[in-house]
Design an enzyme around this catalytic site. Sequence first.
Site, mmCIF file in Angstrom:
data_model
loop_
_atom_site.group_PDB
_atom_site.id
_atom_site.type_symbol
_atom_site.label_atom_id
_atom_site.label_comp_id
_atom_site.label_asym_id
_atom_site.label_seq_id
_atom_site.Cartn_x
_atom_site.Cartn_y
_atom_site.Cartn_z
ATOM 1 C CE LYS A 30 6.350 -4.733 2.777
ATOM 2 N NZ LYS A 30 7.550 -4.539 3.642
ATOM 3 N N GLY B 65 8.154 3.437 6.894
ATOM 4 C CA GLY B 65 7.479 2.397 7.658
ATOM 5 C C GLY B 65 8.418 1.663 8.601
ATOM 6 N NE ARG C 261 11.034 -1.357 -2.121
ATOM 7 C CZ ARG C 261 12.331 -1.298 -1.866
ATOM 8 N NH1 ARG C 261 13.190 -1.152 -2.856
ATOM 9 N NH2 ARG C 261 12.792 -1.384 -0.644
ATOM 10 C CB SER D 2 6.735 -8.667 10.173
ATOM 11 O OG SER D 2 7.130 -7.309 10.162
ATOM 12 N NE ARG E 264 3.462 0.894 5.645
ATOM 13 C CZ ARG E 264 4.707 0.624 5.298
ATOM 14 N NH1 ARG E 264 5.505 1.596 4.906
ATOM 15 N NH2 ARG E 264 5.171 -0.612 5.348
ATOM 16 C CG ASP F 35 10.840 -4.531 0.401
ATOM 17 O OD1 ASP F 35 9.653 -4.394 0.750
ATOM 18 O OD2 ASP F 35 11.800 -4.200 1.119
ATOM 19 N NE ARG G 2 5.326 -1.706 -2.219
ATOM 20 C CZ ARG G 2 6.399 -1.695 -1.462
ATOM 21 N NH1 ARG G 2 6.909 -2.841 -1.005
ATOM 22 N NH2 ARG G 2 6.994 -0.565 -1.148
ATOM 23 C CE LYS H 289 13.375 1.801 1.836
ATOM 24 N NZ LYS H 289 12.322 1.641 2.871
#
Length: 433
Positions: free
Chosen positions: A346, A94, A393, A167, A123, A319, A350, A22
Amino acid sequence: MTSVRFEPSGRLRGAIVAPPDKSISHRAALLGAMSVEPVRIANYLRAQDTISTLNALRAVGALVEEHEDAVVVRGAGLREAREADGPIDVGNAGTLMRLLPGWLAAQDGRTFQLDGDSSIRRRPVDRIAAPLALMGAQIEATDGRFPPFVVRGTRLRAITYEMPVASAQVKSCVLVAGLGADGTTCVVEPAPSRDHTERMLAGAGVAVQREGLTVRVTCTDELDAQSLVVPGDLSSAAFVIAAGVLVKGSRLLVRDVGVNWTRTGFLRILERMGAIAIGELEEPSETVAVAEPISDIDVTAGPLRGTVVEPDEVPLAIDELPLVALLGCFAEGETVVRGAQELRVKESDRIAGVVEGLRGLGATIEATDDGFVVTGAGRGLRGGTIDARGDHRMAMLGAVAGLASEEGVEVVGMEAAAVSYPGFAGDLARLLG
Protein backbone atom coordinates in the site's frame (compact mmCIF):
# COMPACT_ATOMS: atom_id res chain seq x y z
CA MET A 1 6.15 17.41 8.20
CA THR A 2 3.44 18.57 10.57
CA SER A 3 3.13 17.03 14.03
CA VAL A 4 -0.27 17.16 15.70
CA ARG A 5 -1.01 15.93 19.20
CA PHE A 6 -4.29 14.19 19.98
CA GLU A 7 -5.06 14.15 23.69
CA PRO A 8 -7.30 11.63 25.48
CA SER A 9 -10.83 12.83 24.95
CA GLY A 10 -14.16 12.88 26.65
CA ARG A 11 -17.07 11.22 24.93
CA LEU A 12 -17.76 11.92 21.27
CA ARG A 13 -21.30 13.02 20.48
CA GLY A 14 -23.11 14.22 17.38
CA ALA A 15 -23.45 13.52 13.68
CA ILE A 16 -21.20 13.97 10.65
CA VAL A 17 -21.61 13.37 6.93
CA ALA A 18 -19.10 10.90 5.59
CA PRO A 19 -16.66 12.42 3.05
CA PRO A 20 -17.16 11.41 -0.60
CA ASP A 21 -15.83 7.98 -1.54
CA LYS A 22 -12.28 8.08 -2.89
CA SER A 23 -12.43 4.80 -4.82
CA ILE A 24 -15.68 5.75 -6.53
CA SER A 25 -14.50 9.30 -7.28
CA HIS A 26 -11.43 7.97 -9.13
CA ARG A 27 -13.56 5.57 -11.16
CA ALA A 28 -16.28 8.10 -11.94
CA ALA A 29 -13.76 10.57 -13.37
CA LEU A 30 -12.11 7.86 -15.47
CA LEU A 31 -15.50 6.72 -16.75
CA GLY A 32 -16.27 10.32 -17.71
CA ALA A 33 -13.03 10.54 -19.68
CA MET A 34 -13.97 7.40 -21.63
CA SER A 35 -17.58 8.43 -22.31
CA VAL A 36 -19.06 9.99 -25.45
CA GLU A 37 -21.17 12.57 -23.58
CA PRO A 38 -20.24 14.90 -20.70
CA VAL A 39 -20.53 13.19 -17.31
CA ARG A 40 -21.64 15.18 -14.27
CA ILE A 41 -20.26 13.80 -11.02
CA ALA A 42 -22.00 15.09 -7.90
CA ASN A 43 -20.26 14.90 -4.49
CA TYR A 44 -16.82 14.30 -6.04
CA LEU A 45 -14.08 14.04 -3.41
CA ARG A 46 -11.79 17.09 -3.39
CA ALA A 47 -8.62 15.57 -1.97
CA GLN A 48 -5.03 15.24 -3.16
CA ASP A 49 -5.46 11.79 -4.72
CA THR A 50 -8.63 12.57 -6.63
CA ILE A 51 -7.32 15.93 -7.84
CA SER A 52 -4.37 13.98 -9.27
CA THR A 53 -6.90 11.95 -11.24
CA LEU A 54 -8.55 15.05 -12.72
CA ASN A 55 -5.17 16.46 -13.72
CA ALA A 56 -4.09 13.16 -15.29
CA LEU A 57 -7.27 13.04 -17.37
CA ARG A 58 -6.69 16.62 -18.52
CA ALA A 59 -3.22 15.56 -19.65
CA VAL A 60 -4.67 12.96 -22.03
CA GLY A 61 -7.31 15.19 -23.58
CA ALA A 62 -10.33 15.28 -21.26
CA LEU A 63 -11.94 18.62 -20.43
CA VAL A 64 -12.66 18.89 -16.70
CA GLU A 65 -14.87 21.58 -15.17
CA GLU A 66 -14.82 21.89 -11.38
CA HIS A 67 -18.00 23.47 -10.00
CA GLU A 68 -18.93 23.98 -6.35
CA ASP A 69 -21.45 21.13 -6.33
CA ALA A 70 -20.07 18.83 -9.03
CA VAL A 71 -17.30 17.96 -11.46
CA VAL A 72 -18.12 17.69 -15.16
CA VAL A 73 -15.83 15.57 -17.35
CA ARG A 74 -16.04 15.92 -21.13
CA GLY A 75 -14.16 12.88 -22.30
CA ALA A 76 -12.09 11.87 -25.30
CA GLY A 77 -13.90 8.55 -25.76
CA LEU A 78 -12.78 4.96 -25.39
CA ARG A 79 -10.07 5.06 -28.06
CA GLU A 80 -9.25 8.74 -28.48
CA ALA A 81 -6.97 9.63 -25.56
CA ARG A 82 -4.14 11.84 -26.78
CA GLU A 83 -0.47 11.45 -25.92
CA ALA A 84 0.46 13.67 -22.98
CA ASP A 85 3.07 16.39 -23.38
CA GLY A 86 5.20 14.76 -20.70
CA PRO A 87 4.99 12.18 -17.89
CA ILE A 88 1.51 11.83 -16.38
CA ASP A 89 1.83 12.62 -12.68
CA VAL A 90 -0.35 10.32 -10.54
CA GLY A 91 0.88 11.91 -7.30
CA ASN A 92 0.21 9.51 -4.42
CA ALA A 93 -2.82 7.89 -6.08
CA GLY A 94 -2.32 4.13 -6.30
CA THR A 95 -5.82 3.59 -7.69
CA LEU A 96 -5.10 5.98 -10.55
CA MET A 97 -1.74 4.34 -11.21
CA ARG A 98 -3.40 0.95 -11.64
CA LEU A 99 -6.66 1.87 -13.41
CA LEU A 100 -5.53 4.47 -15.93
CA PRO A 101 -3.18 2.08 -17.81
CA GLY A 102 -6.18 -0.17 -18.57
CA TRP A 103 -7.60 2.64 -20.72
CA LEU A 104 -4.29 3.83 -22.13
CA ALA A 105 -3.28 0.31 -23.21
CA ALA A 106 -6.10 0.37 -25.80
CA GLN A 107 -4.87 3.61 -27.44
CA ASP A 108 -3.37 2.00 -30.54
CA GLY A 109 -0.05 3.54 -31.58
CA ARG A 110 0.20 5.99 -28.67
CA THR A 111 2.70 5.97 -25.81
CA PHE A 112 2.26 7.26 -22.27
CA GLN A 113 4.63 7.58 -19.31
CA LEU A 114 3.29 7.51 -15.73
CA ASP A 115 5.15 8.68 -12.64
CA GLY A 116 4.33 9.81 -9.12
CA ASP A 117 5.71 10.74 -5.73
CA SER A 118 8.31 8.83 -3.72
CA SER A 119 5.64 6.55 -2.22
CA ILE A 120 4.24 5.63 -5.65
CA ARG A 121 7.74 4.82 -6.88
CA ARG A 122 7.89 2.06 -4.26
CA ARG A 123 4.58 0.48 -5.33
CA PRO A 124 4.88 -2.40 -7.83
CA VAL A 125 3.04 -2.28 -11.15
CA ASP A 126 3.79 -5.84 -12.24
CA ARG A 127 0.30 -6.96 -11.18
CA ILE A 128 -1.24 -4.84 -13.93
CA ALA A 129 1.67 -5.24 -16.34
CA ALA A 130 1.25 -9.03 -16.49
CA PRO A 131 -2.39 -9.16 -17.68
CA LEU A 132 -1.98 -6.14 -19.98
CA ALA A 133 1.00 -7.83 -21.62
CA LEU A 134 -1.14 -10.93 -22.21
CA MET A 135 -3.63 -8.65 -23.95
CA GLY A 136 -0.89 -7.33 -26.24
CA ALA A 137 0.13 -4.06 -24.56
CA GLN A 138 3.73 -3.22 -23.74
CA ILE A 139 4.51 -2.06 -20.21
CA GLU A 140 8.08 -0.95 -19.52
CA ALA A 141 8.65 -0.45 -15.80
CA THR A 142 11.70 0.66 -13.84
CA ASP A 143 13.62 -2.46 -12.74
CA GLY A 144 10.77 -4.40 -14.36
CA ARG A 145 8.39 -3.59 -11.48
CA PHE A 146 8.16 0.04 -10.41
CA PRO A 147 7.20 3.53 -11.61
CA PRO A 148 8.03 5.50 -13.60
CA PHE A 149 6.74 3.22 -16.34
CA VAL A 150 5.69 3.43 -19.99
CA VAL A 151 2.44 2.12 -21.52
CA ARG A 152 2.54 1.50 -25.26
CA GLY A 153 -1.02 1.24 -26.55
CA THR A 154 -2.06 -1.27 -29.17
CA ARG A 155 -5.03 -3.20 -30.46
CA LEU A 156 -5.80 -5.47 -27.54
CA ARG A 157 -7.03 -9.04 -27.52
CA ALA A 158 -9.46 -10.46 -24.97
CA ILE A 159 -8.14 -12.87 -22.34
CA THR A 160 -9.31 -14.95 -19.40
CA TYR A 161 -7.22 -13.84 -16.45
CA GLU A 162 -7.07 -15.78 -13.19
CA MET A 163 -5.90 -13.33 -10.55
CA PRO A 164 -3.30 -14.68 -8.11
CA VAL A 165 -4.44 -12.18 -5.43
CA ALA A 166 -7.86 -10.55 -5.02
CA SER A 167 -7.47 -6.87 -5.94
CA ALA A 168 -10.22 -4.51 -7.09
CA GLN A 169 -7.62 -2.25 -8.70
CA VAL A 170 -6.08 -4.99 -10.84
CA LYS A 171 -9.52 -6.40 -11.71
CA SER A 172 -10.70 -2.93 -12.74
CA CYS A 173 -7.61 -2.36 -14.90
CA VAL A 174 -8.25 -5.57 -16.85
CA LEU A 175 -11.98 -4.89 -17.22
CA VAL A 176 -11.35 -1.37 -18.51
CA ALA A 177 -8.79 -2.73 -20.97
CA GLY A 178 -11.35 -5.35 -21.98
CA LEU A 179 -13.68 -2.62 -23.23
CA GLY A 180 -11.22 -1.97 -26.05
CA ALA A 181 -10.15 -5.58 -26.65
CA ASP A 182 -11.44 -7.88 -29.38
CA GLY A 183 -13.87 -10.41 -27.85
CA THR A 184 -14.96 -11.07 -24.26
CA THR A 185 -12.54 -10.53 -21.40
CA CYS A 186 -12.97 -12.65 -18.24
CA VAL A 187 -11.46 -11.96 -14.82
CA VAL A 188 -11.51 -14.77 -12.27
CA GLU A 189 -10.95 -13.65 -8.66
CA PRO A 190 -9.76 -15.87 -5.81
CA ALA A 191 -12.23 -13.98 -3.54
CA PRO A 192 -14.71 -11.12 -4.07
CA SER A 193 -13.30 -7.58 -4.13
CA ARG A 194 -14.86 -4.12 -4.55
CA ASP A 195 -17.27 -4.03 -7.49
CA HIS A 196 -17.61 -0.28 -8.07
CA THR A 197 -16.12 -0.54 -11.57
CA GLU A 198 -18.58 -3.25 -12.63
CA ARG A 199 -21.53 -1.20 -11.37
CA MET A 200 -20.42 1.93 -13.20
CA LEU A 201 -19.77 0.08 -16.44
CA ALA A 202 -23.20 -1.56 -16.26
CA GLY A 203 -24.74 1.87 -15.69
CA ALA A 204 -22.92 3.17 -18.78
CA GLY A 205 -24.44 0.52 -21.03
CA VAL A 206 -21.76 -2.17 -20.90
CA ALA A 207 -22.90 -5.80 -20.75
CA VAL A 208 -21.26 -6.87 -17.50
CA GLN A 209 -21.81 -10.43 -16.29
CA ARG A 210 -20.88 -11.91 -12.94
CA GLU A 211 -21.04 -15.62 -12.25
CA GLY A 212 -19.54 -16.68 -8.96
CA LEU A 213 -16.01 -15.26 -8.91
CA THR A 214 -15.89 -14.61 -12.67
CA VAL A 215 -16.65 -11.21 -14.22
CA ARG A 216 -16.99 -10.72 -17.98
CA VAL A 217 -17.06 -7.66 -20.23
CA THR A 218 -17.27 -7.55 -24.03
CA CYS A 219 -15.63 -5.11 -26.42
CA THR A 220 -17.77 -2.01 -26.84
CA ASP A 221 -17.79 1.05 -29.08
CA GLU A 222 -18.77 3.70 -26.58
CA LEU A 223 -19.80 4.43 -23.01
CA ASP A 224 -22.75 6.61 -22.04
CA ALA A 225 -22.74 7.65 -18.37
CA GLN A 226 -24.23 11.12 -18.06
CA SER A 227 -24.75 11.60 -14.33
CA LEU A 228 -23.17 9.99 -11.28
CA VAL A 229 -23.45 10.61 -7.53
CA VAL A 230 -20.59 9.63 -5.23
CA PRO A 231 -21.71 8.19 -1.85
CA GLY A 232 -19.91 8.68 1.46
CA ASP A 233 -16.66 6.77 1.92
CA LEU A 234 -16.89 3.92 4.41
CA SER A 235 -13.10 3.55 4.48
CA SER A 236 -12.76 7.15 5.69
CA ALA A 237 -15.83 7.02 7.95
CA ALA A 238 -14.37 3.89 9.56
CA PHE A 239 -11.88 6.02 11.48
CA VAL A 240 -14.65 8.11 13.01
CA ILE A 241 -16.64 4.93 13.69
CA ALA A 242 -13.63 3.40 15.46
CA ALA A 243 -13.24 6.51 17.60
CA GLY A 244 -16.91 6.26 18.55
CA VAL A 245 -16.45 2.61 19.53
CA LEU A 246 -13.27 3.17 21.58
CA VAL A 247 -13.91 6.43 23.47
CA LYS A 248 -16.08 5.69 26.50
CA GLY A 249 -19.57 7.17 26.57
CA SER A 250 -19.59 8.04 22.86
CA ARG A 251 -22.67 8.01 20.62
CA LEU A 252 -22.30 9.02 16.95
CA LEU A 253 -24.29 9.09 13.76
CA VAL A 254 -22.34 8.93 10.49
CA ARG A 255 -24.63 9.92 7.62
CA ASP A 256 -24.77 8.97 3.94
CA VAL A 257 -22.24 6.13 4.01
CA GLY A 258 -21.87 3.83 1.01
CA VAL A 259 -22.67 0.30 2.18
CA ASN A 260 -21.95 -1.71 -0.96
CA TRP A 261 -21.55 -5.30 0.24
CA THR A 262 -18.01 -5.45 -1.14
CA ARG A 263 -17.02 -2.64 1.24
CA THR A 264 -18.71 -3.52 4.54
CA GLY A 265 -16.29 -6.17 5.78
CA PHE A 266 -15.08 -3.81 8.51
CA LEU A 267 -18.58 -3.33 9.91
CA ARG A 268 -19.14 -7.07 10.01
CA ILE A 269 -15.82 -7.56 11.82
CA LEU A 270 -16.80 -4.81 14.29
CA GLU A 271 -20.10 -6.54 14.95
CA ARG A 272 -18.27 -9.79 15.64
CA MET A 273 -16.00 -7.99 18.13
CA GLY A 274 -19.06 -6.81 20.06
CA ALA A 275 -19.25 -3.21 18.86
CA ILE A 276 -22.54 -1.58 18.04
CA ALA A 277 -22.49 -0.01 14.57
CA ILE A 278 -26.00 -0.24 13.16
CA GLY A 279 -26.93 0.46 9.55
CA GLU A 280 -28.88 -1.01 6.65
CA LEU A 281 -26.23 -3.08 4.87
CA GLU A 282 -26.48 -4.50 1.38
CA GLU A 283 -26.40 -8.30 1.15
CA PRO A 284 -24.05 -10.17 -1.24
CA SER A 285 -25.43 -10.92 -4.70
CA GLU A 286 -24.27 -12.38 -8.00
CA THR A 287 -26.27 -9.76 -9.89
CA VAL A 288 -24.29 -6.69 -10.92
CA ALA A 289 -26.29 -3.82 -9.44
CA VAL A 290 -25.95 -0.31 -10.82
CA ALA A 291 -26.83 1.81 -7.78
CA GLU A 292 -24.52 2.23 -4.79
CA PRO A 293 -26.53 1.67 -1.58
CA ILE A 294 -26.31 4.33 1.13
CA SER A 295 -27.10 4.17 4.85
CA ASP A 296 -26.60 6.05 8.12
CA ILE A 297 -24.40 4.27 10.68
CA ASP A 298 -25.30 4.57 14.37
CA VAL A 299 -22.26 3.99 16.61
CA THR A 300 -22.05 3.38 20.37
CA ALA A 301 -18.97 2.77 22.51
CA GLY A 302 -18.73 -0.56 24.28
CA PRO A 303 -16.50 -3.49 25.34
CA LEU A 304 -14.76 -5.51 22.63
CA ARG A 305 -13.58 -9.09 22.27
CA GLY A 306 -10.81 -10.38 20.02
CA THR A 307 -11.53 -12.02 16.68
CA VAL A 308 -9.84 -13.74 13.75
CA VAL A 309 -10.01 -12.16 10.29
CA GLU A 310 -9.60 -14.89 7.69
CA PRO A 311 -8.12 -14.41 4.18
CA ASP A 312 -11.49 -14.44 2.41
CA GLU A 313 -12.57 -11.39 4.47
CA VAL A 314 -9.48 -9.34 3.68
CA PRO A 315 -10.47 -7.89 0.26
CA LEU A 316 -13.73 -6.59 1.74
CA ALA A 317 -11.94 -4.71 4.55
CA ILE A 318 -8.45 -4.10 3.15
CA ASP A 319 -8.22 -0.36 3.97
CA GLU A 320 -9.69 -0.79 7.46
CA LEU A 321 -7.42 -3.60 8.68
CA PRO A 322 -5.07 -1.18 10.50
CA LEU A 323 -8.14 -0.16 12.53
CA VAL A 324 -8.80 -3.81 13.36
CA ALA A 325 -5.32 -3.89 14.93
CA LEU A 326 -6.13 -0.77 16.95
CA LEU A 327 -9.45 -2.20 18.10
CA GLY A 328 -7.63 -5.38 19.08
CA CYS A 329 -5.49 -3.37 21.51
CA PHE A 330 -8.67 -2.55 23.48
CA ALA A 331 -10.33 -5.97 23.14
CA GLU A 332 -10.26 -8.94 25.49
CA GLY A 333 -8.28 -11.80 23.99
CA GLU A 334 -6.33 -12.18 20.78
CA THR A 335 -7.08 -10.46 17.49
CA VAL A 336 -5.52 -12.08 14.42
CA VAL A 337 -5.49 -10.96 10.77
CA ARG A 338 -4.43 -13.53 8.16
CA GLY A 339 -3.99 -13.38 4.39
CA ALA A 340 -3.38 -9.62 4.28
CA GLN A 341 -0.02 -9.56 2.47
CA GLU A 342 -1.53 -6.91 0.16
CA LEU A 343 -1.00 -4.45 3.03
CA ARG A 344 2.73 -4.58 2.39
CA VAL A 345 2.34 -2.83 -1.00
CA LYS A 346 0.00 0.00 0.00
CA GLU A 347 1.13 3.65 0.42
CA SER A 348 3.55 2.20 2.95
CA ASP A 349 4.17 -1.30 4.26
CA ARG A 350 1.11 -1.13 6.48
CA ILE A 351 1.87 -4.35 8.34
CA ALA A 352 5.26 -3.03 9.41
CA GLY A 353 3.88 0.46 10.03
CA VAL A 354 0.93 -0.68 12.14
CA VAL A 355 3.02 -3.07 14.22
CA GLU A 356 5.85 -0.61 14.84
CA GLY A 357 3.48 2.30 15.41
CA LEU A 358 1.12 0.61 17.85
CA ARG A 359 3.94 -1.15 19.69
CA GLY A 360 5.44 2.29 20.30
CA LEU A 361 2.16 3.30 21.93
CA GLY A 362 2.21 0.33 24.30
CA ALA A 363 0.49 -2.41 22.27
CA THR A 364 1.36 -6.09 22.44
CA ILE A 365 1.43 -6.84 18.72
CA GLU A 366 3.50 -9.06 16.44
CA ALA A 367 3.82 -9.03 12.67
CA THR A 368 3.39 -12.17 10.57
CA ASP A 369 4.20 -12.63 6.90
CA ASP A 370 0.60 -11.91 5.94
CA GLY A 371 -0.84 -9.94 8.85
CA PHE A 372 -0.50 -9.47 12.59
CA VAL A 373 -1.47 -10.81 16.02
CA VAL A 374 -2.63 -8.43 18.78
CA THR A 375 -2.98 -9.42 22.43
CA GLY A 376 -5.36 -6.95 23.99
CA ALA A 377 -6.47 -7.96 27.49
CA GLY A 378 -8.77 -4.93 27.33
CA ARG A 379 -6.00 -2.62 28.53
CA GLY A 380 -5.88 -0.18 25.64
CA LEU A 381 -2.84 1.99 24.86
CA ARG A 382 -0.51 4.14 26.91
CA GLY A 383 0.26 6.73 24.22
CA GLY A 384 3.38 8.27 22.70
CA THR A 385 4.41 9.19 19.14
CA ILE A 386 3.53 7.58 15.82
CA ASP A 387 5.02 8.34 12.41
CA ALA A 388 2.44 8.38 9.60
CA ARG A 389 5.18 7.51 7.06
CA GLY A 390 3.37 9.61 4.48
CA ASP A 391 0.36 7.25 4.65
CA HIS A 392 -3.06 8.85 5.13
CA ARG A 393 -4.51 5.77 6.87
CA MET A 394 -1.63 5.68 9.38
CA ALA A 395 -2.09 9.38 10.15
CA MET A 396 -5.78 8.90 10.96
CA LEU A 397 -5.02 5.71 12.91
CA GLY A 398 -2.67 7.70 15.16
CA ALA A 399 -5.30 10.37 15.75
CA VAL A 400 -7.94 7.84 16.83
CA ALA A 401 -5.38 6.06 19.03
CA GLY A 402 -4.65 9.38 20.75
CA LEU A 403 -8.28 10.06 21.61
CA ALA A 404 -8.66 6.60 23.16
CA SER A 405 -5.22 6.41 24.85
CA GLU A 406 -4.21 7.12 28.44
CA GLU A 407 -1.64 9.86 27.72
CA GLY A 408 -2.29 11.07 24.16
CA VAL A 409 -0.51 10.53 20.85
CA GLU A 410 1.59 12.85 18.73
CA VAL A 411 1.14 12.08 15.01
CA VAL A 412 4.16 12.99 12.89
CA GLY A 413 3.10 13.76 9.34
CA MET A 414 -0.59 14.38 10.05
CA GLU A 415 -0.87 16.30 6.77
CA ALA A 416 -0.98 12.93 4.97
CA ALA A 417 -4.66 12.62 5.98
CA ALA A 418 -5.48 15.19 3.28
CA VAL A 419 -4.88 12.52 0.63
CA SER A 420 -8.33 11.04 1.33
CA TYR A 421 -10.04 12.96 4.17
CA PRO A 422 -9.04 16.64 4.28
CA GLY A 423 -11.69 17.45 6.90
CA PHE A 424 -10.82 14.61 9.30
CA ALA A 425 -9.33 16.66 12.16
CA GLY A 426 -12.16 19.18 11.90
CA ASP A 427 -14.83 16.47 12.05
CA LEU A 428 -13.22 15.00 15.18
CA ALA A 429 -13.08 18.45 16.78
CA ARG A 430 -16.80 19.02 16.12
CA LEU A 431 -17.68 15.69 17.71
CA LEU A 432 -15.59 16.58 20.75
CA GLY A 433 -17.28 19.96 21.03
